[in-house]
Design a protein around this motif. Structure first.
Motif, PDB file in Angstrom:
ATOM      1  N   GLU A   1      41.005  31.362  41.859  1.00  0.00           N
ATOM      2  CA  GLU A   1      39.693  32.003  41.920  1.00  0.00           C
ATOM      3  C   GLU A   1      39.099  32.167  40.529  1.00  0.00           C
ATOM      4  N   GLY A   2      39.922  32.596  39.571  1.00  0.00           N
ATOM      5  CA  GLY A   2      39.417  32.818  38.222  1.00  0.00           C
ATOM      6  C   GLY A   2      38.924  31.551  37.553  1.00  0.00           C
TER       7      GLY A   2
ATOM      8  N   SER B   1      33.068  38.748  37.793  1.00  0.00           N
ATOM      9  CA  SER B   1      34.163  38.918  38.746  1.00  0.00           C
ATOM     10  C   SER B   1      35.255  37.875  38.526  1.00  0.00           C
ATOM     11  N   TYR B   2      34.851  36.622  38.262  1.00  0.00           N
ATOM     12  CA  TYR B   2      35.838  35.570  38.025  1.00  0.00           C
ATOM     13  C   TYR B   2      36.608  35.829  36.727  1.00  0.00           C
TER      14      TYR B   2
ATOM     15  N   ARG C   1      37.165  29.383  38.693  1.00  0.00           N
ATOM     16  CA  ARG C   1      35.769  29.101  39.062  1.00  0.00           C
ATOM     17  C   ARG C   1      34.808  29.468  37.936  1.00  0.00           C
ATOM     18  N   LEU C   2      35.283  30.261  36.994  1.00  0.00           N
ATOM     19  CA  LEU C   2      34.452  30.609  35.848  1.00  0.00           C
ATOM     20  C   LEU C   2      34.190  29.418  34.937  1.00  0.00           C
TER      21      LEU C   2
ATOM     22  N   THR D   1      39.133  38.442  37.460  1.00  0.00           N
ATOM     23  CA  THR D   1      40.239  37.908  38.261  1.00  0.00           C
ATOM     24  C   THR D   1      41.177  37.065  37.413  1.00  0.00           C
TER      25      THR D   1
ATOM     26  N   HIS E   1      28.471  35.717  39.757  1.00  0.00           N
ATOM     27  CA  HIS E   1      29.863  36.115  40.004  1.00  0.00           C
ATOM     28  C   HIS E   1      30.758  35.877  38.790  1.00  0.00           C
TER      29      HIS E   1
END
Length: 312
Positions: A242-243, A171-172, A245-246, A175, A168
């Motif tokens: 959320e971002g 995606s992160y 989380r990268l 975001t 993911h």
């Protein structure tokens, strides 16, 4: 352009000169971006500078004083340069240093160059004067001009072996780009209005009585401007959460770079939240010492550890 000898890359003089040009552009014009990439090792810093210099070229076309028809031609010319980079047609003797650096960076790292096509698409949306009815509509634009940059950057950073949830990561990164762009939109709301651009969703403007626009240093009569800003701030905070989380998926210095860049924008967002009408009076920014503090905090891994514990 680069050759591998005994496990290390040896870069030719023309390519090094091209990278130096891109790093000069980045240092002079990048502001917040430059604080982050200073934390990277040389090869990644060079690659990020090449990405920035190309992106800056695209942005400068969109923001320049040329007429719209000429801008469209210039954008397609820039897209053609990107096509030459993608097709391996740029040599180290090319007269365009940005193309030379970007071509070398794309050989060193798995950079998804389509993200730069998306950036050009986003600037073309500006030239068409597009407006956005809903957040879902605005997300399309934000993904073009910022989410794609996040995915491009991830191509340079990579993820650490065995990183949890690494599938993911793209995606992160996307975001996090949206979070930064929404913060930019809030910061520049009056400047954009002066240029005839409105980015905030029309349904949000109507909800808070702000459909009249932001051409003055005070909110429109009867508007709940603070309510509008706090609504968008909550959205941006969720995107940052959320971002972030990268961050645990990146190596220490790449994570520090992302934490620094994102941290500067997150602090800018909170400054806007504390005084919403400030964005109508002038450009809200952070002092250099505060940006440096955020960069050092990222290098220390504080924001990465917070993200790993889910408290970003």
């Amino acid at each position: 352009m680069s050759r591998i000898v005994d496990g290390s890359a040896h870069t030719s003089a023309p390519v090094l000169a091209a990278y130096r040009y891109c790093e000069t552009v980045t240092g002079q014009q990048a502001r917040n971006f430059a604080y982050g990439i200073r934390l990277l090792p040389q090869e990644k810093r060079q690659a990020m500078s090449a990405l920035y210099a190309f992106s800056r070229r695209v942005d400068d076309i969109g923001d320049g004083d040329l007429d719209p028809a000429t801008k469209r031609v210039r954008l397609e010319e820039t897209r053609a340069v990107l096509g030459r980079v993608r097709d391996g047609e740029v040599s180290e003797d090319d007269t365009d240093p940005v193309a030379v650096a970007l071509a070398d960076a794309s050989r060193r790292f798995p950079i998804p160059l389509g993200g730069l096509d998306e950036l050009i698409d986003g600037v073309q949306m500006d030239l068409r004067g597009e407006t956005y009815e809903s957040w879902d509509d605005l997300k399309v634009y934000c993904r073009c001009v910022a989410g794609g940059i996040g995915r491009l950057s991830l191509g340079v950073f990579g993820t650490v072996p065995g990183a949890r949830d690494a599938e993911h990561a793209s995606s992160y990164a996307d975001t996090l780009g949206l979070a930064l762009q929404l913060t930019n939109i809030l910061r520049d709301v009056r400047e954009d209005a002066g240029n005839g651009r409105t980015y905030l969703p029309a349904e949000d403007l109507a909800k808070f009585g702000c459909s009249a626009g932001f051409s003055q240093p005070v909110p429109p009569a009867g508007a709940d401007f603070a309510g509008l800003v706090h609504h968008e701030v909550r959205r941006a905070r969720a995107l940052f959460a959320e971002g972030y989380r990268l961050l645990p998926m990146l190596d220490r210095r790449s994570g520090a770079c992302v934490a620094a860049m994102a941290g500067i924008y997150r602090r800018l967002l909170e400054r806007i939240a504390a005084d919403p009408e400030a964005v109508l009076r002038g450009r809200v920014s952070l002092p250099g010492r505060e940006k440096a503090y955020v960069a050092l905090r990222g290098l220390a891994g504080l924001d990465t550890r917070h993200a790993a514990r889910g408290r970003a």
